[in-house]
Motif scaffolding. Structure first.
Motif, PDB file in Angstrom:
ATOM      1  N   PHE A 164      -4.585   3.397   0.319  1.00  0.00           N
ATOM      2  CA  PHE A 164      -3.346   3.360  -0.467  1.00  0.00           C
ATOM      3  C   PHE A 164      -2.199   4.133   0.180  1.00  0.00           C
ATOM      4  O   PHE A 164      -1.150   4.311  -0.442  1.00  0.00           O
ATOM      5  CB  PHE A 164      -3.603   3.894  -1.882  1.00  0.00           C
ATOM      6  N   LEU A 165      -2.382   4.599   1.414  1.00  0.00           N
ATOM      7  CA  LEU A 165      -1.302   5.385   2.030  1.00  0.00           C
ATOM      8  C   LEU A 165      -0.053   4.525   2.191  1.00  0.00           C
ATOM      9  O   LEU A 165      -0.125   3.312   2.357  1.00  0.00           O
ATOM     10  CB  LEU A 165      -1.739   5.930   3.399  1.00  0.00           C
ATOM     11  N   GLU A 167       3.424   4.213   4.592  1.00  0.00           N
ATOM     12  CA  GLU A 167       3.909   4.682   5.897  1.00  0.00           C
ATOM     13  C   GLU A 167       5.081   5.636   5.676  1.00  0.00           C
ATOM     14  O   GLU A 167       5.833   5.519   4.709  1.00  0.00           O
ATOM     15  CB  GLU A 167       4.288   3.482   6.766  1.00  0.00           C
ATOM     16  N   LYS A 218      -6.667  -3.310  -4.827  1.00  0.00           N
ATOM     17  CA  LYS A 218      -5.703  -3.059  -3.745  1.00  0.00           C
ATOM     18  C   LYS A 218      -4.566  -4.080  -3.789  1.00  0.00           C
ATOM     19  O   LYS A 218      -3.388  -3.724  -3.709  1.00  0.00           O
ATOM     20  CB  LYS A 218      -6.430  -3.095  -2.390  1.00  0.00           C
ATOM     21  N   PHE A 263       9.835   4.434  -7.545  1.00  0.00           N
ATOM     22  CA  PHE A 263       9.857   3.029  -7.137  1.00  0.00           C
ATOM     23  C   PHE A 263      10.859   2.183  -7.919  1.00  0.00           C
ATOM     24  O   PHE A 263      10.598   1.040  -8.264  1.00  0.00           O
ATOM     25  CB  PHE A 263       8.444   2.430  -7.230  1.00  0.00           C
ATOM     26  N   LYS A 265      14.222   2.199  -6.770  1.00  0.00           N
ATOM     27  CA  LYS A 265      15.409   2.321  -5.926  1.00  0.00           C
ATOM     28  C   LYS A 265      15.839   0.923  -5.475  1.00  0.00           C
ATOM     29  O   LYS A 265      15.106   0.244  -4.745  1.00  0.00           O
ATOM     30  CB  LYS A 265      15.042   3.205  -4.712  1.00  0.00           C
ATOM     31  N   SER A 267      17.583  -1.862  -3.331  1.00  0.00           N
ATOM     32  CA  SER A 267      17.703  -1.868  -1.876  1.00  0.00           C
ATOM     33  C   SER A 267      18.034  -3.266  -1.375  1.00  0.00           C
ATOM     34  O   SER A 267      18.108  -4.224  -2.158  1.00  0.00           O
ATOM     35  CB  SER A 267      16.396  -1.395  -1.239  1.00  0.00           C
ATOM     36  N   GLY A 271      10.346  -4.342   2.675  1.00  0.00           N
ATOM     37  CA  GLY A 271       9.723  -4.862   3.889  1.00  0.00           C
ATOM     38  C   GLY A 271       8.362  -4.212   4.031  1.00  0.00           C
ATOM     39  O   GLY A 271       7.776  -3.739   3.056  1.00  0.00           O
ATOM     40  N   PHE A 336      11.396  -0.601   8.513  1.00  0.00           N
ATOM     41  CA  PHE A 336      11.386  -1.140   7.143  1.00  0.00           C
ATOM     42  C   PHE A 336      11.573  -0.049   6.091  1.00  0.00           C
ATOM     43  O   PHE A 336      11.860  -0.334   4.941  1.00  0.00           O
ATOM     44  CB  PHE A 336      10.119  -1.964   6.891  1.00  0.00           C
ATOM     45  N   LYS A 337      11.416   1.220   6.506  1.00  0.00           N
ATOM     46  CA  LYS A 337      11.730   2.364   5.642  1.00  0.00           C
ATOM     47  C   LYS A 337      11.874   3.572   6.553  1.00  0.00           C
ATOM     48  O   LYS A 337      11.573   3.477   7.755  1.00  0.00           O
ATOM     49  CB  LYS A 337      10.652   2.590   4.577  1.00  0.00           C
ATOM     50  N   ARG A 440      20.969   0.764   1.248  1.00  0.00           N
ATOM     51  CA  ARG A 440      19.977   1.715   0.728  1.00  0.00           C
ATOM     52  C   ARG A 440      20.571   2.695  -0.278  1.00  0.00           C
ATOM     53  O   ARG A 440      19.864   3.615  -0.742  1.00  0.00           O
ATOM     54  CB  ARG A 440      19.367   2.507   1.899  1.00  0.00           C
TER      55      ARG A 440
HETATM   56  C1  UDX Z   1       2.941   0.166   0.508  1.00  0.00           C
HETATM   57  C2  UDX Z   1       2.289   0.898  -0.664  1.00  0.00           C
HETATM   58  O1  UDX Z   1       3.234   1.820  -1.228  1.00  0.00           O
HETATM   59  C3  UDX Z   1       1.042   1.620  -0.216  1.00  0.00           C
HETATM   60  O2  UDX Z   1       0.392   2.218  -1.334  1.00  0.00           O
HETATM   61  C4  UDX Z   1       0.106   0.609   0.444  1.00  0.00           C
HETATM   62  O3  UDX Z   1      -1.065   1.266   0.909  1.00  0.00           O
HETATM   63  C5  UDX Z   1       0.796  -0.088   1.596  1.00  0.00           C
HETATM   64  O4  UDX Z   1       2.003  -0.712   1.116  1.00  0.00           O
HETATM   65  P1  UDX Z   1       4.466   0.898   2.558  1.00  0.00           P
HETATM   66  O5  UDX Z   1       4.725  -0.547   2.694  1.00  0.00           O
HETATM   67  O6  UDX Z   1       4.046   1.676   3.744  1.00  0.00           O
HETATM   68  O7  UDX Z   1       3.351   1.161   1.442  1.00  0.00           O
HETATM   69  O8  UDX Z   1       5.801   1.630   1.997  1.00  0.00           O
HETATM   70  P2  UDX Z   1       6.483   1.703   0.546  1.00  0.00           P
HETATM   71  O9  UDX Z   1       6.962   3.073   0.355  1.00  0.00           O
HETATM   72  O10 UDX Z   1       5.640   1.130  -0.510  1.00  0.00           O
HETATM   73  O11 UDX Z   1       7.775   0.786   0.727  1.00  0.00           O
HETATM   74  C6  UDX Z   1       7.685  -0.620   0.900  1.00  0.00           C
HETATM   75  C7  UDX Z   1       9.078  -1.218   0.932  1.00  0.00           C
HETATM   76  O12 UDX Z   1       9.701  -1.147  -0.348  1.00  0.00           O
HETATM   77  C8  UDX Z   1      10.023  -0.498   1.903  1.00  0.00           C
HETATM   78  O13 UDX Z   1      10.822  -1.437   2.572  1.00  0.00           O
HETATM   79  C9  UDX Z   1      10.852   0.358   0.986  1.00  0.00           C
HETATM   80  O14 UDX Z   1      12.109   0.668   1.519  1.00  0.00           O
HETATM   81  C10 UDX Z   1      10.966  -0.548  -0.238  1.00  0.00           C
HETATM   82  N1  UDX Z   1      11.246   0.184  -1.491  1.00  0.00           N
HETATM   83  C11 UDX Z   1      10.331   1.060  -1.973  1.00  0.00           C
HETATM   84  C12 UDX Z   1      12.438  -0.049  -2.173  1.00  0.00           C
HETATM   85  O15 UDX Z   1      13.272  -0.845  -1.735  1.00  0.00           O
HETATM   86  N2  UDX Z   1      12.667   0.637  -3.336  1.00  0.00           N
HETATM   87  C13 UDX Z   1      11.773   1.522  -3.850  1.00  0.00           C
HETATM   88  O16 UDX Z   1      12.064   2.092  -4.927  1.00  0.00           O
HETATM   89  C14 UDX Z   1      10.572   1.752  -3.145  1.00  0.00           C
END
Ligand code: UDX
Ligand code: NAD
Length: 460
Positions: A164-165, A167, A218, A263, A265, A267, A271, A336-337, A440
């Motif tokens: 569940f990590l 990045e 998952k 979660f 936000k 955007s 990605g 992507f973030k 963003r």
């Molecule tokens: C995600 C899950 O969070 C993680 O638990 C899983 O194991 C893998 O997929 P990840 O893709 O690495 O992790 O990053 P995450 O922080 O979830 O962001 C995903 C995308 O959503 C990014 O592009 C981020 O910028 C976007 N995002 C996230 C938003 O646009 N708004 C938010 O509020 C949160």
């Protein structure tokens, strides 16, 4: 069951590398070997210069420095690592299929199957095989079938242990996970894996379930998370039409403890290698069970996300007097973030593609993404020739150079450093009106406006 002394992980990517580094750090008495077919990647994991690790994650270099060479090893010798292991994690990529049945939706399990076949061929002693990759529900059934038909008397127990990590916060997430999930049928095998995590994770945060619940959880976790982003992004468009402010709406609804503030936000669109792939997979699975209403419901999350990316680039074109032909657009951010060098499914790729279709020139600055990666992402789309991509897109190492003589700046990643720039200097060196499109919502709109920039944010 004998205690676990040797762990092997197949796949030294964004999950295998950090996850095994932390497992090795917290279990110094267990030898952990991470193997991969990609020799360059393994060489980078072994590089004495820790800034060359193939994955950029805050804090990862320290964990690797502590464990590597002590009980953490990176190798290309897959067979030897399989043979010596008591427990094998499979952490290979499971991308969306690009061919045949399920093309564009189903997960491509060819790498998983290859691992299972290799384990079956090489193993001479009993093994616990752990699904760490994200997999369609009931994949363990296929793995069992491959592993139990080897005829060499070796016993295999299969567990599901999804990761569940996120990045950018991988080390923090691994060291303090909200929960660890382990699905399995054999109690001893489950307990062996519980013991590994119990070295640092409180017992009440280690959940055990049946295999199918674990595999499905998952996909569902990612679908729920992505759904929140698409939900707030849908509302951002309504805010723009009505004069409401999406940041205020998110804050107000997030105060409700049933909704929660994380979660939400708005955007330019989500990605990453997981959200889209896993929802498409969920949609595909639902359709294979003829659950079309369920499939349509989740598919809408992706449709909304595609719309948000398109809406962002359309707004740039519309604002720049309906043409970006020959104009210079500076991109701040390509990942992507923030806090990652990963660009998979980054919104920046699709926004760039759309603007390039309109014959814009783009100059990109990202603090962690290489020029080679940016060109690879654009070439992979196949929209135009590699030469054309290199003619239209320039990649620079300095943000001021990226913004110099630009007609507009687009913020595609929320890197903290973007907030600290000398925006007066940037303004002075831009064509006027100097437009900023903040995908963003990280910049101080009031301050930038006072300096003369014309700022567009999401949902304001
Ligand atoms: C995600 C899950 O969070 C993680 O638990 C899983 O194991 C893998 O997929 P990840 O893709 O690495 O992790 O990053 P995450 O922080 O979830 O962001 C995903 C995308 O959503 C990014 O592009 C981020 O910028 C976007 N995002 C996230 C938003 O646009 N708004 C938010 O509020 C949160
Ligand atoms: P990745 O592409 O970064 O790494 C996968 C690695 O596996 C590659 O280096 C590849 O060379 C290697 N590999 C493939 N087949 C192999 C084989 N037969 N033998 C040896 N090595 C092989 O992928 P990732 O981002 O680490 O994701 C791995 C899995 O974890 C996926 O199923 C993904 O959905 C899941 N996941 C990813 C994240 C994330 O944030 N990236 C989070 C949770 C779960």
């Amino acid at each position: 069951m004998k205690s676990i002394k040797n762990i092997t992980c197949i796949g030294a990517g964004y999950v295998g590398g950090p996850t095994m580094s932390v497992i090795a750090q917290k279990n110094p008495e267990i030898n952990v070997t991470v193997v991969d077919l990609n020799t360059e990647r393994i060489a980078a994991w072994n590089d004495s210069d820790l800034s060359k690790l193939p994955v950029y994650e805050p804090g990862l270099d320290e964990v690797v420095a502590e464990a590597r060479g002590r009980n953490l090893f990176f190798s290309t010798d897959v067979e030897q690592a399989i043979d010596q292991a008591d427990m094998i994690f499979i952490s290979v990529n499971t991308p969306t299929k690009t061919y045949g049945k399920g093309k564009g939706q189903a997960a491509d399990l060819k790498f998983i199957e290859l691992c299972a076949r290799q384990i079956a061929a090489v193993a001479t002693s009993d093994k616990i095989v752990v699904e760490k990759s994200t997999l369609p529900v009931r994949t363990a059934e296929a793995l069992k079938s491959i592993l139990h038909n080897t005829g060499n008397g070796v016993n295999f127990h299969i567990l599901s242990n999804p990761e569940f990590l996120a990045e950018g916060t991988a080390i923090q997430d691994l060291q303090n996970p909200d929960r660890v999930l382990i699905g399995g049928e054999n109690e001893e095998a489950v307990q062996a894996l519980v013991n590994i995590y119990a070295a640092w994770v409180p017992q009440e945060n280690i959940i055990t379930t049946n295999l199918w619940s674990s595999e499905l959880s998952k996909l569902v976790a990612n679908a729920f998370l992505a759904q929140r982003v698409s939900s707030i992004n849908a509302i951002s468009e309504l805010c723009e039409a009505t004069g409401a402010d999406v940041n205020e709406v998110a804050f107000a609804i997030g105060k409700d403890s049933r909704i929660g503030s994380k979660f939400l936000k708005a955007s330019v669109g989500f990605g990453g290698s997981c959200f889209q792939k896993d929802i498409l997979n969920l949609v595909y699975i639902a359709r294979t069970y003829n659950l079309h209403k369920v499939a349509d419901y989740w598919e809408q999350v992706i449709i909304m996300n595609d719309h948000q990316k398109e809406r962002f680039s359309d707004n740039i074109i519309k604002t720049l007097y309906n043409t970006v032909n020959g104009k210079n657009i500076a991109f701040l951010g390509w990942a992507f973030k923030k806090d990652t060098n990963d660009t998979r499914e980054s919104a920046a790729i699709y926004v760039a593609d759309h603007l390039l279709d309109e014959e814009a020139f783009i100059t990109v600055y990202d603090p962690k993404v290489s020029a080679e990666q940016i060109y690879r992402d654009l070439d992979y789309l196949g929209t135009r020739s590699p030469e054309e991509n290199r003619r239209l897109v320039k990649v620079v190492n300095n943000p001021y150079e990226a913004c110099n003589k630009s007609h507009a700046i687009a913020v595609l990643t929320e890197w903290d450093e973007f907030k600290t720039y000398d925006w007066q200097r940037i303004y002075q060196n831009m064509y006027k009106p100097a437009f900023v499109f903040d995908g963003r919502n990280i910049l101080n709109k009031k301050e930038l406006t006072e300096k003369g920039l014309v700022v567009y944010s999401i949902g304001e």
